[in-house]
Design a protein around this motif. Structure first.
Motif, PDB file in Angstrom:
ATOM      1  N   LEU A 110      57.088  18.310 -23.237  1.00 52.84           N
ATOM      2  CA  LEU A 110      56.068  17.679 -23.493  1.00 52.84           C
ATOM      3  C   LEU A 110      54.479  17.944 -22.792  1.00 52.84           C
ATOM      4  O   LEU A 110      53.577  17.622 -23.284  1.00 52.84           O
ATOM      5  CB  LEU A 110      56.228  16.062 -23.911  1.00 52.84           C
ATOM      6  N   LEU A 111      54.801  18.425 -21.807  1.00 55.33           N
ATOM      7  CA  LEU A 111      53.731  18.685 -20.727  1.00 55.33           C
ATOM      8  C   LEU A 111      52.609  19.216 -21.253  1.00 55.33           C
ATOM      9  O   LEU A 111      51.178  18.662 -21.315  1.00 55.33           O
ATOM     10  CB  LEU A 111      54.138  19.407 -19.494  1.00 55.33           C
ATOM     11  N   PRO A 112      52.784  20.311 -22.212  1.00 58.74           N
ATOM     12  CA  PRO A 112      51.602  21.016 -22.993  1.00 58.74           C
ATOM     13  C   PRO A 112      50.978  19.908 -23.976  1.00 58.74           C
ATOM     14  O   PRO A 112      49.625  19.765 -23.917  1.00 58.74           O
ATOM     15  CB  PRO A 112      52.312  22.335 -23.602  1.00 58.74           C
ATOM     16  N   PHE A 113      51.541  19.233 -24.698  1.00 62.29           N
ATOM     17  CA  PHE A 113      51.183  18.272 -25.726  1.00 62.29           C
ATOM     18  C   PHE A 113      50.247  17.181 -24.731  1.00 62.29           C
ATOM     19  O   PHE A 113      49.104  16.831 -25.152  1.00 62.29           O
ATOM     20  CB  PHE A 113      52.113  17.553 -26.473  1.00 62.29           C
ATOM     21  N   PHE A 114      50.736  16.647 -23.867  1.00 67.07           N
ATOM     22  CA  PHE A 114      50.118  15.652 -23.213  1.00 67.07           C
ATOM     23  C   PHE A 114      48.761  16.213 -22.354  1.00 67.07           C
ATOM     24  O   PHE A 114      47.767  15.617 -22.593  1.00 67.07           O
ATOM     25  CB  PHE A 114      50.977  15.166 -21.689  1.00 67.07           C
ATOM     26  N   ALA A 115      48.815  17.429 -22.104  1.00 60.97           N
ATOM     27  CA  ALA A 115      47.418  18.322 -21.545  1.00 60.97           C
ATOM     28  C   ALA A 115      46.557  18.212 -22.583  1.00 60.97           C
ATOM     29  O   ALA A 115      45.333  17.951 -22.489  1.00 60.97           O
ATOM     30  CB  ALA A 115      47.671  19.381 -21.146  1.00 60.97           C
ATOM     31  N   ALA A 116      46.909  18.814 -23.899  1.00 66.55           N
ATOM     32  CA  ALA A 116      46.209  19.025 -24.872  1.00 66.55           C
ATOM     33  C   ALA A 116      45.541  17.574 -25.609  1.00 66.55           C
ATOM     34  O   ALA A 116      44.351  17.576 -25.857  1.00 66.55           O
ATOM     35  CB  ALA A 116      46.931  19.568 -25.954  1.00 66.55           C
ATOM     36  N   LEU A 117      46.408  16.834 -25.407  1.00 65.09           N
ATOM     37  CA  LEU A 117      45.990  15.362 -25.934  1.00 65.09           C
ATOM     38  C   LEU A 117      44.686  14.601 -25.080  1.00 65.09           C
ATOM     39  O   LEU A 117      43.967  14.081 -25.924  1.00 65.09           O
ATOM     40  CB  LEU A 117      47.242  14.356 -26.013  1.00 65.09           C
ATOM     41  N   MET A 118      44.837  15.218 -23.858  1.00 62.26           N
ATOM     42  CA  MET A 118      43.708  14.404 -23.127  1.00 62.26           C
ATOM     43  C   MET A 118      42.434  15.446 -23.263  1.00 62.26           C
ATOM     44  O   MET A 118      41.450  14.931 -22.922  1.00 62.26           O
ATOM     45  CB  MET A 118      44.165  14.461 -21.657  1.00 62.26           C
ATOM     46  N   GLY A 119      42.846  16.984 -22.916  1.00 58.96           N
ATOM     47  CA  GLY A 119      41.499  17.732 -22.798  1.00 58.96           C
ATOM     48  C   GLY A 119      41.109  18.611 -23.856  1.00 58.96           C
ATOM     49  O   GLY A 119      40.365  19.488 -23.723  1.00 58.96           O
ATOM     50  N   GLY A 120      42.138  18.912 -24.701  1.00 53.68           N
ATOM     51  CA  GLY A 120      42.199  19.837 -25.631  1.00 53.68           C
ATOM     52  C   GLY A 120      41.206  19.572 -26.790  1.00 53.68           C
ATOM     53  O   GLY A 120      40.780  20.845 -27.730  1.00 53.68           O
ATOM     54  N   SER A 121      40.668  18.594 -27.111  1.00 56.94           N
ATOM     55  CA  SER A 121      39.911  18.368 -28.278  1.00 56.94           C
ATOM     56  C   SER A 121      38.450  18.054 -27.962  1.00 56.94           C
ATOM     57  O   SER A 121      37.836  17.418 -28.622  1.00 56.94           O
ATOM     58  CB  SER A 121      40.443  17.168 -29.366  1.00 56.94           C
ATOM     59  N   VAL A 122      38.054  18.263 -26.831  1.00 57.93           N
ATOM     60  CA  VAL A 122      36.521  17.909 -26.330  1.00 57.93           C
ATOM     61  C   VAL A 122      35.730  18.527 -27.044  1.00 57.93           C
ATOM     62  O   VAL A 122      34.697  17.829 -27.590  1.00 57.93           O
ATOM     63  CB  VAL A 122      36.337  18.357 -24.746  1.00 57.93           C
ATOM     64  N   TRP A 123      35.562  19.937 -27.428  1.00 57.89           N
ATOM     65  CA  TRP A 123      34.618  20.463 -28.197  1.00 57.89           C
ATOM     66  C   TRP A 123      34.750  20.013 -29.713  1.00 57.89           C
ATOM     67  O   TRP A 123      33.807  19.696 -30.387  1.00 57.89           O
ATOM     68  CB  TRP A 123      34.781  22.049 -28.005  1.00 57.89           C
ATOM     69  N   ALA A 124      36.061  19.831 -30.198  1.00 55.63           N
ATOM     70  CA  ALA A 124      36.010  19.552 -31.534  1.00 55.63           C
ATOM     71  C   ALA A 124      35.668  18.214 -32.070  1.00 55.63           C
ATOM     72  O   ALA A 124      35.080  18.072 -33.047  1.00 55.63           O
ATOM     73  CB  ALA A 124      37.871  19.666 -32.022  1.00 55.63           C
ATOM     74  N   VAL A 125      35.891  17.357 -30.920  1.00 54.03           N
ATOM     75  CA  VAL A 125      35.333  15.933 -31.158  1.00 54.03           C
ATOM     76  C   VAL A 125      33.880  15.979 -31.306  1.00 54.03           C
ATOM     77  O   VAL A 125      33.378  15.200 -32.116  1.00 54.03           O
ATOM     78  CB  VAL A 125      35.981  14.800 -30.017  1.00 54.03           C
ATOM     79  N   GLU A 126      33.299  16.704 -30.733  1.00 57.88           N
ATOM     80  CA  GLU A 126      31.888  16.694 -30.376  1.00 57.88           C
ATOM     81  C   GLU A 126      31.167  17.301 -31.768  1.00 57.88           C
ATOM     82  O   GLU A 126      30.365  16.807 -32.469  1.00 57.88           O
ATOM     83  CB  GLU A 126      31.526  17.112 -29.281  1.00 57.88           C
ATOM     84  N   GLU A 127      31.706  18.407 -32.032  1.00 59.92           N
ATOM     85  CA  GLU A 127      31.391  19.031 -33.256  1.00 59.92           C
ATOM     86  C   GLU A 127      31.675  18.209 -34.602  1.00 59.92           C
ATOM     87  O   GLU A 127      30.912  18.318 -35.397  1.00 59.92           O
ATOM     88  CB  GLU A 127      32.306  20.339 -33.302  1.00 59.92           C
ATOM     89  N   ARG A 128      32.928  17.576 -34.599  1.00 64.24           N
ATOM     90  CA  ARG A 128      33.107  16.952 -36.039  1.00 64.24           C
ATOM     91  C   ARG A 128      32.467  15.501 -36.057  1.00 64.24           C
ATOM     92  O   ARG A 128      32.127  15.181 -37.069  1.00 64.24           O
ATOM     93  CB  ARG A 128      34.636  16.671 -35.970  1.00 64.24           C
TER      94      ARG A 128
END
Length: 228
Positions: free
Chosen positions: A16-34
């Motif tokens: 689950l490590l990749p998911f934990f990492a993406a959950l915290m930092g993987g959507s930084v750009w997408a959140v701002e864009e949307r």
């Protein structure tokens, strides 16, 4: 407890490590864009600067997301057993028979020399390794979010990529070593075949550099496409 030979918590955490990492930092750009805030910042900051800032933020947040469960686990361990003591790691005799003893880290593990030298130093190295690797997972998610339109799908990209990478030894008929996956090289308490330590080190390098390069390439493609 994590990184304990006796139990499945470590394996579950590493899956689950990749998911934990993406959950915290993987959507930084997408959140701002949307949210629409990105359009307001673009004229002032510039797309390139915003993209680089987002990637830096994503790396740090992803690193924290991956390492926080480990830190919590260490704190719980410190409360329950408030001392660090070296436990000799020989788990089998000269005939290969398993010895009736508790072994924290097997003497054949790539981490054992560091563990024998200094337990606090080993903890620091593992925390740093998990942080950097988690940051790279988050960067991969962020890079993919530049092209994915569906909400939150980018969170699955590093998780799926990690599983595919882990299955490569079976898919390639053993051409790719098992030790190249974080599920294997971060599960460092177990027995390692003699002479295979370098595979773990190479796996750490390949995963971290590979995901970082992929995310940078995706960011560069995004910049070039937007200019056109």
């Amino acid at each position: 407890m994590l990184f304990n030979q006796y139990g499945s918590a470590s394996t579950l955490y590493l899956y689950l490590l990749p998911f934990f990492a993406a959950l915290m930092g993987g959507s930084v750009w997408a959140v701002e864009e949307r949210s629409g805030r990105l359009l307001n910042m673009l004229p002032r900051e510039g797309r390139s600067a915003l993209l680089h800032t987002s990637m830096l933020s994503g790396f740090v947040l992803g690193g924290l997301g991956g390492v926080l469960p480990l830190i919590v686990n260490l704190l719980v361990s410190a409360v329950r057993t408030p001392q660090l003591s070296f436990i000799e790691g020989t788990s089998a005799d000269e005939n290969g028979m398993m010895l009736p003893k508790y072994v924290l880290i097997d003497s054949s593990s790539w981490a054992y020399p560091l563990y024998r030298m200094s337990q606090p130093l080993l903890i620091a190295v593992i925390l740093l390794l998990v942080f950097v690797l988690s940051g790279a997972f988050a960067l991969l998610a962020l890079g993919s979010s530049l092209f994915i339109r569906r909400r939150h799908v980018e969170l699955l990209v590093p998780f799926v990529a990690s599983l595919v990478w882990w299955m490569l030894p079976a898919l390639t008929g053993g051409l790719v070593p098992d030790e190249w996956s974080q599920i294997i090289f971060l599960n460092f308490s177990h027995w390692d075949a003699p002479g295979t330590a370098w595979r773990n080190y190479l796996g750490m390098l390949l995963m971290t550099v590979g995901m970082t390069v992929c995310s940078l390439v995706l960011a560069r493609v995004k910049e070039a496409r937007d200019v056109l």
